[in-house]
Write an enzyme that holds these catalytic residues in place. Structure first.
Site, PDB file in Angstrom:
ATOM      1  N   GLU A  50       0.841  -1.201   0.000  1.00 21.34           N
ATOM      2  CA  GLU A  50       0.000   0.000   0.000  1.00 21.34           C
ATOM      3  C   GLU A  50       0.874   1.248   0.000  1.00 21.34           C
ATOM      4  O   GLU A  50       1.662   1.468   0.904  1.00 21.34           O
ATOM      5  CB  GLU A  50      -0.881  -0.029   1.260  1.00 21.34           C
ATOM      6  CG  GLU A  50      -1.651   1.245   1.501  1.00 21.34           C
ATOM      7  CD  GLU A  50      -2.320   1.264   2.892  1.00 21.34           C
ATOM      8  OE1 GLU A  50      -2.543   0.185   3.471  1.00 21.34           O
ATOM      9  OE2 GLU A  50      -2.600   2.358   3.384  1.00 21.34           O
ATOM     10  N   ARG A  54      -0.168  10.419   0.483  1.00 18.62           N
ATOM     11  CA  ARG A  54       0.144  11.444   1.479  1.00 18.62           C
ATOM     12  C   ARG A  54       1.244  12.376   1.021  1.00 18.62           C
ATOM     13  O   ARG A  54       1.674  13.246   1.765  1.00 18.62           O
ATOM     14  CB  ARG A  54       0.599  10.800   2.793  1.00 18.62           C
ATOM     15  CG  ARG A  54      -0.508  10.078   3.482  1.00 18.62           C
ATOM     16  CD  ARG A  54      -0.067   9.543   4.828  1.00 18.62           C
ATOM     17  NE  ARG A  54      -0.945   8.462   5.194  1.00 18.62           N
ATOM     18  CZ  ARG A  54      -0.781   7.691   6.247  1.00 18.62           C
ATOM     19  NH1 ARG A  54       0.248   7.872   7.035  1.00 18.62           N
ATOM     20  NH2 ARG A  54      -1.642   6.733   6.496  1.00 18.62           N
ATOM     21  N   THR A  78      -4.781   5.753   2.144  1.00 18.16           N
ATOM     22  CA  THR A  78      -5.228   7.118   2.440  1.00 18.16           C
ATOM     23  C   THR A  78      -6.193   7.627   1.366  1.00 18.16           C
ATOM     24  O   THR A  78      -6.206   8.811   1.025  1.00 18.16           O
ATOM     25  CB  THR A  78      -4.036   8.089   2.631  1.00 18.16           C
ATOM     26  OG1 THR A  78      -2.939   7.411   3.239  1.00 18.16           O
ATOM     27  CG2 THR A  78      -4.432   9.261   3.537  1.00 18.16           C
ATOM     28  N   LYS A 138     -10.496  -2.854   7.213  1.00 23.33           N
ATOM     29  CA  LYS A 138      -9.289  -2.500   7.965  1.00 23.33           C
ATOM     30  C   LYS A 138      -9.725  -1.962   9.329  1.00 23.33           C
ATOM     31  O   LYS A 138     -10.623  -1.121   9.409  1.00 23.33           O
ATOM     32  CB  LYS A 138      -8.543  -1.431   7.167  1.00 23.33           C
ATOM     33  CG  LYS A 138      -7.508  -0.641   7.915  1.00 23.33           C
ATOM     34  CD  LYS A 138      -6.757   0.270   6.962  1.00 23.33           C
ATOM     35  CE  LYS A 138      -6.429   1.597   7.597  1.00 23.33           C
ATOM     36  NZ  LYS A 138      -5.474   2.388   6.814  1.00 23.33           N
TER      37      LYS A 138
END
Ligand code: 3PG
Length: 218
Positions: A50, A54, A78, A138
């Site tokens: 992943e 960001r 994100t 998650k």
């Protein structure tokens, strides 16, 4: 690692979670570094990863990994909006991870053909994700939101949900999370520490990946 990872093939969220005991959560700022890092992870047995959205370079890094390391399966983390979902799919992400859940993000991921692991920390959030057909979630931020005890409590009312705890997971507690029946894998940034990336210590990244692969899932 029996998932068909051919570029273009569709994955399910469960396949994303089942590939290895740990999904590395990575912050990247440089495409060349991204490629070298991911090759090091793959050499250590971790190919499902992943890249968080960001940094301004995150999408370019996802694109570079998708193009130059076809043996890896790059996802975007994100993901907080429909626009994020569309952008990461365009860049070549094969799955999406979000810190929370909204119906709009769920819909955008479905439209883009991206399996989504949405972040949940409460029963209501689990129910909202389940309303949209999502059963692989998650648990975020896992340690701060209750740790293994929270997952044990959820196993009763949400026995049909499987989790990837992320946030505060490390070598010290990963095994405890992975021993829970409703945990398929964990996520964490400890495989790609900023200082190790900064000095380009790819052998160390490979060693950390190998160590993560040895964590058992019972
Ligand atoms: C994050 O938000 O960066 C991920 O949840 C990873 O958290 P960690 O750095 O605690 O592993």
């Amino acid at each position: 690692m029996d998932v068909n990872i051919k570029p273009g093939s569709k994955l399910t969220a469960l396949q994303v979670m089942q590939d290895a005991p740990v999904i590395p959560v990575i912050v990247l700022t440089d495409t060349r570094q991204a490629v070298l890092l991911v090759r090091a992870l793959v050499a250590g047995g971790i190919r499902m990863l992943e890249v968080t959205l960001r940094t301004p370079q995150a999408l370019a890094c996802i694109e570079a990994i998708a193009r130059e390391v076809p043996e890896a399966v790059v996802g975007a983390g994100t993901v907080r909006s429909a626009a994020d979902a569309q952008a990461c799919a365009m860049a070549g992400a094969r799955f999406a991870v979000s810190p929370g859940y909204t119906h709009a993000v769920g819909q955008a991921c479905r439209d883009a053909g991206l399996p989504l692991l949405p972040g949940v920390a409460t029963g209501s959030e689990i129910m909202m994700a389940q309303e949209d057909g999502l059963t692989e979630l998650k648990f975020f931020p896992a340690m701060q939101a209750g740790g293994p005890a929270m997952l044990k409590a959820w196993s009763g009312p949400f026995g049909d949900v499987r989790f990837c705890p992320t946030g505060g997971v490390s070598t010290a507690n990963a095994a405890e999370f992975l021993s829970l029946p409703n945990v398929v894998c964990v996520g964490g940034s400890w495989l790609t520490p900023a200082d190790v990336l900064a000095r380009g210590d790819w052998a160390q990244v490979t060693a950390l990946a190998q160590q993560a692969c040895r964590l058992s899932r019972e």
